[in-house]
Design a protein around this motif. Structure first.
Motif, mmCIF file in Angstrom:
data_model
loop_
_atom_site.group_PDB
_atom_site.id
_atom_site.type_symbol
_atom_site.label_atom_id
_atom_site.label_comp_id
_atom_site.label_asym_id
_atom_site.label_seq_id
_atom_site.Cartn_x
_atom_site.Cartn_y
_atom_site.Cartn_z
ATOM 1 N N ASN A 168 0.830 -1.207 0.000
ATOM 2 C CA ASN A 168 0.000 0.000 0.000
ATOM 3 C C ASN A 168 0.865 1.257 0.000
ATOM 4 O O ASN A 168 0.570 2.232 -0.692
ATOM 5 C CB ASN A 168 -0.938 0.023 1.205
ATOM 6 N N TYR A 169 1.938 1.226 0.763
ATOM 7 C CA TYR A 169 2.816 2.397 0.845
ATOM 8 C C TYR A 169 3.563 2.611 -0.475
ATOM 9 O O TYR A 169 3.734 3.746 -0.921
ATOM 10 C CB TYR A 169 3.801 2.281 2.012
ATOM 11 N N GLU A 170 3.966 1.529 -1.132
ATOM 12 C CA GLU A 170 4.634 1.638 -2.435
ATOM 13 C C GLU A 170 3.672 2.235 -3.470
ATOM 14 O O GLU A 170 4.065 3.050 -4.291
ATOM 15 C CB GLU A 170 5.139 0.275 -2.915
ATOM 16 N N ARG A 171 2.420 1.847 -3.418
ATOM 17 C CA ARG A 171 1.409 2.415 -4.312
ATOM 18 C C ARG A 171 1.231 3.906 -4.026
ATOM 19 O O ARG A 171 1.115 4.719 -4.945
ATOM 20 C CB ARG A 171 0.080 1.680 -4.129
ATOM 21 N N TYR A 172 1.261 4.269 -2.734
ATOM 22 C CA TYR A 172 1.138 5.673 -2.340
ATOM 23 C C TYR A 172 2.311 6.494 -2.881
ATOM 24 O O TYR A 172 2.109 7.577 -3.437
ATOM 25 C CB TYR A 172 1.068 5.783 -0.808
ATOM 26 N N VAL A 173 3.516 5.960 -2.770
ATOM 27 C CA VAL A 173 4.702 6.674 -3.254
ATOM 28 C C VAL A 173 4.627 6.828 -4.773
ATOM 29 O O VAL A 173 4.953 7.890 -5.325
ATOM 30 C CB VAL A 173 6.002 5.941 -2.832
ATOM 31 N N SER A 174 4.177 5.798 -5.465
ATOM 32 C CA SER A 174 4.035 5.865 -6.920
ATOM 33 C C SER A 174 3.025 6.935 -7.323
ATOM 34 O O SER A 174 3.276 7.730 -8.243
ATOM 35 C CB SER A 174 3.601 4.502 -7.453
ATOM 36 N N ASN A 175 1.895 6.987 -6.638
ATOM 37 C CA ASN A 175 0.887 8.012 -6.917
ATOM 38 C C ASN A 175 1.405 9.406 -6.579
ATOM 39 O O ASN A 175 1.092 10.386 -7.265
ATOM 40 C CB ASN A 175 -0.399 7.736 -6.146
ATOM 41 N N TYR A 176 2.218 9.508 -5.532
ATOM 42 C CA TYR A 176 2.794 10.789 -5.128
ATOM 43 C C TYR A 176 3.752 11.293 -6.211
ATOM 44 O O TYR A 176 3.749 12.483 -6.560
ATOM 45 C CB TYR A 176 3.527 10.641 -3.777
ATOM 46 N N LYS A 177 4.557 10.373 -6.758
ATOM 47 C CA LYS A 177 5.480 10.746 -7.841
ATOM 48 C C LYS A 177 4.705 11.261 -9.050
ATOM 49 O O LYS A 177 5.095 12.251 -9.676
ATOM 50 C CB LYS A 177 6.333 9.543 -8.261
ATOM 51 N N LYS A 178 3.611 10.593 -9.392
ATOM 52 C CA LYS A 178 2.785 11.024 -10.531
ATOM 53 C C LYS A 178 2.168 12.397 -10.271
ATOM 54 O O LYS A 178 2.091 13.234 -11.167
ATOM 55 C CB LYS A 178 1.679 10.005 -10.804
ATOM 56 N N ALA A 229 -5.000 15.618 -7.263
ATOM 57 C CA ALA A 229 -4.322 14.369 -6.936
ATOM 58 C C ALA A 229 -3.737 14.439 -5.528
ATOM 59 O O ALA A 229 -3.735 13.436 -4.798
ATOM 60 C CB ALA A 229 -3.233 14.076 -7.954
ATOM 61 N N PHE A 230 -3.259 15.616 -5.120
ATOM 62 C CA PHE A 230 -2.708 15.766 -3.759
ATOM 63 C C PHE A 230 -3.798 15.642 -2.698
ATOM 64 O O PHE A 230 -3.559 15.095 -1.617
ATOM 65 C CB PHE A 230 -1.971 17.110 -3.619
ATOM 66 N N PHE A 231 -5.001 16.132 -2.998
ATOM 67 C CA PHE A 231 -6.110 15.981 -2.051
ATOM 68 C C PHE A 231 -6.472 14.511 -1.872
ATOM 69 O O PHE A 231 -6.741 14.061 -0.756
ATOM 70 C CB PHE A 231 -7.330 16.778 -2.513
ATOM 71 N N LYS A 232 -6.454 13.765 -2.960
ATOM 72 C CA LYS A 232 -6.729 12.331 -2.876
ATOM 73 C C LYS A 232 -5.627 11.622 -2.099
ATOM 74 O O LYS A 232 -5.896 10.673 -1.365
ATOM 75 C CB LYS A 232 -6.855 11.723 -4.271
ATOM 76 N N LEU A 233 -4.405 12.084 -2.273
ATOM 77 C CA LEU A 233 -3.277 11.471 -1.562
ATOM 78 C C LEU A 233 -3.348 11.719 -0.058
ATOM 79 O O LEU A 233 -2.871 10.891 0.725
ATOM 80 C CB LEU A 233 -1.950 11.993 -2.115
ATOM 81 N N SER A 234 -3.954 12.833 0.358
ATOM 82 C CA SER A 234 -4.063 13.099 1.794
ATOM 83 C C SER A 234 -4.970 12.061 2.460
ATOM 84 O O SER A 234 -4.686 11.617 3.583
ATOM 85 C CB SER A 234 -4.562 14.521 2.052
ATOM 86 N N ASP A 235 -6.050 11.666 1.774
ATOM 87 C CA ASP A 235 -6.923 10.616 2.315
ATOM 88 C C ASP A 235 -6.166 9.285 2.397
ATOM 89 O O ASP A 235 -6.285 8.550 3.386
ATOM 90 C CB ASP A 235 -8.159 10.442 1.431
ATOM 91 N N GLU A 236 -5.400 9.011 1.356
ATOM 92 C CA GLU A 236 -4.628 7.764 1.334
ATOM 93 C C GLU A 236 -3.564 7.780 2.432
ATOM 94 O O GLU A 236 -3.300 6.758 3.076
ATOM 95 C CB GLU A 236 -3.973 7.623 -0.052
ATOM 96 N N THR A 256 -1.498 5.909 7.756
ATOM 97 C CA THR A 256 -1.095 6.226 9.139
ATOM 98 C C THR A 256 -1.842 5.327 10.124
ATOM 99 O O THR A 256 -1.230 4.789 11.069
ATOM 100 C CB THR A 256 -1.378 7.712 9.451
ATOM 101 N N ARG A 257 -3.145 5.149 9.910
ATOM 102 C CA ARG A 257 -3.923 4.254 10.788
ATOM 103 C C ARG A 257 -3.397 2.817 10.691
ATOM 104 O O ARG A 257 -3.250 2.131 11.713
ATOM 105 C CB ARG A 257 -5.403 4.304 10.400
ATOM 106 N N GLN A 258 -3.107 2.376 9.458
ATOM 107 C CA GLN A 258 -2.606 1.008 9.262
ATOM 108 C C GLN A 258 -1.237 0.843 9.946
ATOM 109 O O GLN A 258 -0.957 -0.191 10.557
ATOM 110 C CB GLN A 258 -2.499 0.704 7.768
ATOM 111 N N TYR A 259 -0.400 1.870 9.886
ATOM 112 C CA TYR A 259 0.928 1.810 10.512
ATOM 113 C C TYR A 259 0.801 1.725 12.034
ATOM 114 O O TYR A 259 1.507 0.935 12.677
ATOM 115 C CB TYR A 259 1.744 3.052 10.107
ATOM 116 N N ASN A 260 -0.110 2.505 12.602
ATOM 117 C CA ASN A 260 -0.307 2.478 14.055
ATOM 118 C C ASN A 260 -0.795 1.110 14.528
ATOM 119 O O ASN A 260 -0.380 0.619 15.586
ATOM 120 C CB ASN A 260 -1.278 3.573 14.487
#
Length: 173
Positions: A106-116, A125-132, A137-141
């Protein structure tokens, strides 16, 4: 009376002509076939024609051969034990924990979307990334409360490397 005697035969002839014509007309009407379908013709059975069966017995019997299907040879290779561990990107470590693997994907997908998003400089796209990011963060905790100490160290090193990558990408904006 003379006139009467002359006219009477003509009247008789006229009456005979009318009678004759009416009779002919009636005969014609009865002789013309009906346009309706004949109900008796529907129930007629077809006539079977008898065939000589001696010729059928004389013909040679040709047997059809089924095509030969080649069977695939079974290869007997030893199955390698499946290593269910996943290499953690950017580190020399690997993990077998299912939850950690899911988080890393999931985090790798997030980084890929962030690069795009950085490349396109798309604010939506940045607003969508904030939700992701919030979901990650919840999953990490949750992971931190489940994982053993060794796995937590591996995951924290992974997160340090990825946070450096994201900082570099943010600097490019």
């Amino acid at each position: 009376m003379l006139v009467k005697s002359i006219v009477t035969p003509f009247i008789k002839i006229e009456i005979m002509k009318k009678t004759f014509l009416i009779t002919i007309f009636c005969l014609l009407l009865f002789s013309i076939p009906s346009c309706k379908k004949d109900p008796k013709s529907d129930k007629i059975d077809p006539v079977e024609v008898v065939q000589d069966s001696t010729q059928v017995a004389v013909e040679e019997v040709v047997e059809e051969k089924k095509p030969v299907v080649k069977k695939k040879k079974k290869t007997t290779t030893k199955k390698k034990p499946v290593d269910k561990s996943m290499r953690i990107p950017g580190t020399a470590y690997s993990t077998k924990n299912v939850d950690a693997k899911s988080y890393i994907r999931n985090y790798e997908r997030y980084v890929s979307n962030y690069k795009k998003a950085v490349a396109s400089q798309n604010t939506e796209a940045f607003f969508k990334l904030s939700d992701e990011s919030n979901a990650l963060t919840r999953q990490y905790n949750q992971l931190m409360s489940k994982l053993p100490g060794e796995e937590i160290e591996k995951l924290s090193k992974y997160m340090q490397i990825k946070s450096q990558q994201l900082a570099e990408l943010s600097a490019k904006m």
